[in-house]
Motif scaffolding. Sequence first.
Motif, PDB file in Angstrom:
ATOM      1  N   GLU A 198       0.819  -1.212   0.000  1.00 21.93           N
ATOM      2  CA  GLU A 198       0.000   0.000   0.000  1.00 21.93           C
ATOM      3  C   GLU A 198       0.855   1.265   0.000  1.00 21.93           C
ATOM      4  O   GLU A 198       0.516   2.242  -0.670  1.00 21.93           O
ATOM      5  CB  GLU A 198      -0.937  -0.015   1.211  1.00 21.93           C
ATOM      6  CG  GLU A 198      -1.993   1.068   1.188  1.00 21.93           C
ATOM      7  CD  GLU A 198      -3.061   0.851   2.250  1.00 21.93           C
ATOM      8  OE1 GLU A 198      -4.061   1.588   2.227  1.00 21.93           O
ATOM      9  OE2 GLU A 198      -2.885  -0.042   3.094  1.00 21.93           O
ATOM     10  N   ARG A 206       2.051   2.140  -3.562  1.00 25.59           N
ATOM     11  CA  ARG A 206       1.081   2.249  -4.650  1.00 25.59           C
ATOM     12  C   ARG A 206       1.157   3.600  -5.359  1.00 25.59           C
ATOM     13  O   ARG A 206       1.109   3.689  -6.582  1.00 25.59           O
ATOM     14  CB  ARG A 206      -0.316   2.018  -4.103  1.00 25.59           C
ATOM     15  CG  ARG A 206      -1.357   1.821  -5.218  1.00 25.59           C
ATOM     16  CD  ARG A 206      -2.456   2.860  -5.107  1.00 25.59           C
ATOM     17  NE  ARG A 206      -3.480   2.612  -6.097  1.00 25.59           N
ATOM     18  CZ  ARG A 206      -3.578   3.283  -7.234  1.00 25.59           C
ATOM     19  NH1 ARG A 206      -2.700   4.197  -7.525  1.00 25.59           N
ATOM     20  NH2 ARG A 206      -4.545   3.019  -8.086  1.00 25.59           N
ATOM     21  N   ILE A 223      -3.732  -1.549 -12.814  1.00 27.45           N
ATOM     22  CA  ILE A 223      -3.620  -1.754 -11.369  1.00 27.45           C
ATOM     23  C   ILE A 223      -5.024  -1.782 -10.801  1.00 27.45           C
ATOM     24  O   ILE A 223      -5.915  -1.047 -11.267  1.00 27.45           O
ATOM     25  CB  ILE A 223      -2.752  -0.658 -10.710  1.00 27.45           C
ATOM     26  CG1 ILE A 223      -2.526  -0.983  -9.219  1.00 27.45           C
ATOM     27  CG2 ILE A 223      -3.346   0.724 -10.898  1.00 27.45           C
ATOM     28  CD1 ILE A 223      -1.454  -0.134  -8.583  1.00 27.45           C
ATOM     29  N   ALA A 264      -7.604  -2.248  -2.789  1.00 27.91           N
ATOM     30  CA  ALA A 264      -6.630  -3.152  -2.182  1.00 27.91           C
ATOM     31  C   ALA A 264      -7.288  -4.454  -1.758  1.00 27.91           C
ATOM     32  O   ALA A 264      -8.488  -4.503  -1.468  1.00 27.91           O
ATOM     33  CB  ALA A 264      -5.962  -2.492  -0.974  1.00 27.91           C
ATOM     34  N   SER A 317      -2.730  -5.142  -0.194  1.00 24.34           N
ATOM     35  CA  SER A 317      -1.838  -4.893  -1.323  1.00 24.34           C
ATOM     36  C   SER A 317      -2.679  -4.737  -2.584  1.00 24.34           C
ATOM     37  O   SER A 317      -3.829  -5.173  -2.644  1.00 24.34           O
ATOM     38  CB  SER A 317      -0.825  -6.027  -1.485  1.00 24.34           C
ATOM     39  OG  SER A 317      -1.480  -7.267  -1.687  1.00 24.34           O
ATOM     40  N   TRP A 318      -2.072  -4.124  -3.601  1.00 23.68           N
ATOM     41  CA  TRP A 318      -2.779  -3.802  -4.841  1.00 23.68           C
ATOM     42  C   TRP A 318      -2.250  -4.667  -5.971  1.00 23.68           C
ATOM     43  O   TRP A 318      -1.038  -4.709  -6.219  1.00 23.68           O
ATOM     44  CB  TRP A 318      -2.575  -2.329  -5.185  1.00 23.68           C
ATOM     45  CG  TRP A 318      -3.024  -1.399  -4.112  1.00 23.68           C
ATOM     46  CD1 TRP A 318      -2.440  -1.226  -2.885  1.00 23.68           C
ATOM     47  CD2 TRP A 318      -4.144  -0.520  -4.128  1.00 23.68           C
ATOM     48  NE1 TRP A 318      -3.114  -0.306  -2.147  1.00 23.68           N
ATOM     49  CE2 TRP A 318      -4.178   0.153  -2.885  1.00 23.68           C
ATOM     50  CE3 TRP A 318      -5.115  -0.232  -5.075  1.00 23.68           C
ATOM     51  CZ2 TRP A 318      -5.141   1.087  -2.570  1.00 23.68           C
ATOM     52  CZ3 TRP A 318      -6.088   0.708  -4.759  1.00 23.68           C
ATOM     53  CH2 TRP A 318      -6.099   1.364  -3.526  1.00 23.68           C
TER      54      TRP A 318
END
Length: 352
Positions: A211, A214, A239, A243, A249-250
């Motif tokens: 994160e 990003r 993307i 999340a 997380s992405w």
Amino acid sequence: MRLLSLATLAVFFLYGCGAEQNNAQREPNSSVKVRTAVIESADHQTWTLSGTVQSRNEAELGFRLAGQINERLVQAGQHVEAGDVLLKLDPADIRQQLSAAQAALQSARAQADNAEANRRRLDTLRQQDLVPQQAYEDARATASAASESVKATQAQLAQARSASGYVELKAPASGILLEVSGEVGQVVSAGMPVARLAYDGPRDVEVYVPERRRSELPKTARVQLYSHDQQANATLREISGSADPLTRSWRARFAIEGDPQAWSLGSSVTLELVQALNGKALQQVPVGALIDRGQGMGVWVVAEGHVQFQPVTLRRMDTEQAYIHSDLPSETRIIALGAHLLEPGQAVEVMP
């Protein structure tokens, strides 16, 4: 008693010798072998992510109608061409539906013909004033409804004929079957996934971005196969919009440039990303150079064969480099390894 006293004195004597040796080891004048590095100006930061090779396009495949699978012609991992038959349904139900639609059409046509004949007869009688006008209007409405019923049953028959072609599940494109879950005897509903196809063509690297990274994710990267020298350039393609709720997380995908055949699906890769620091006055040092003596982060500066502690401000780290702010000029020589062994003023011997 005399022997006990002598033993006690011997213990104290040995303890004193050990203490003197420990003190001697800690003397600043005793030389310690170390490795050094220099502080460098940092205009960019390199960091890596682990990922896997994925097909640019993937599809979950299912039958367009319900039924029972009676034949499976492929296995997971198999390469197929566009139009290849993967699985088949039992066609018995479809044949019955087709027969029923044909019979319904014949019945509707017969009713339409009869209704139209009745309308014409009443029309003749109406012109002779032998039947009421309302009787003729009812007959005309019945004939019109029968005609529309024929059109409806024709559409049902066309649909049944089309459905007869749906008993075979065909590959929509050439590619590799990642998964085939349909089995002979299994009853499936319309649209239920029974196979997953990875299309031939461009390859992507799928990674999960922390994160905090990003917002600073570079648009380009370098991808390398795990434990291989094969490398290629990659460009950020997409993307995720949110999340992952568990990992925070992405999910991101980078398009791999070059021959897709050189990148096997599912292969582990390392994605190297270079991030510009946008003119920030940062310096970089090896991670091993940092030490915290309880008064904040710092480094050991080497001057005339001795070291002095210099505080620094840590901004960020990657696997090998730390990025700092300090009052030290670039090219200042510092201790890179062995920092935990040193004391202020400690004499050091630089290892080649």
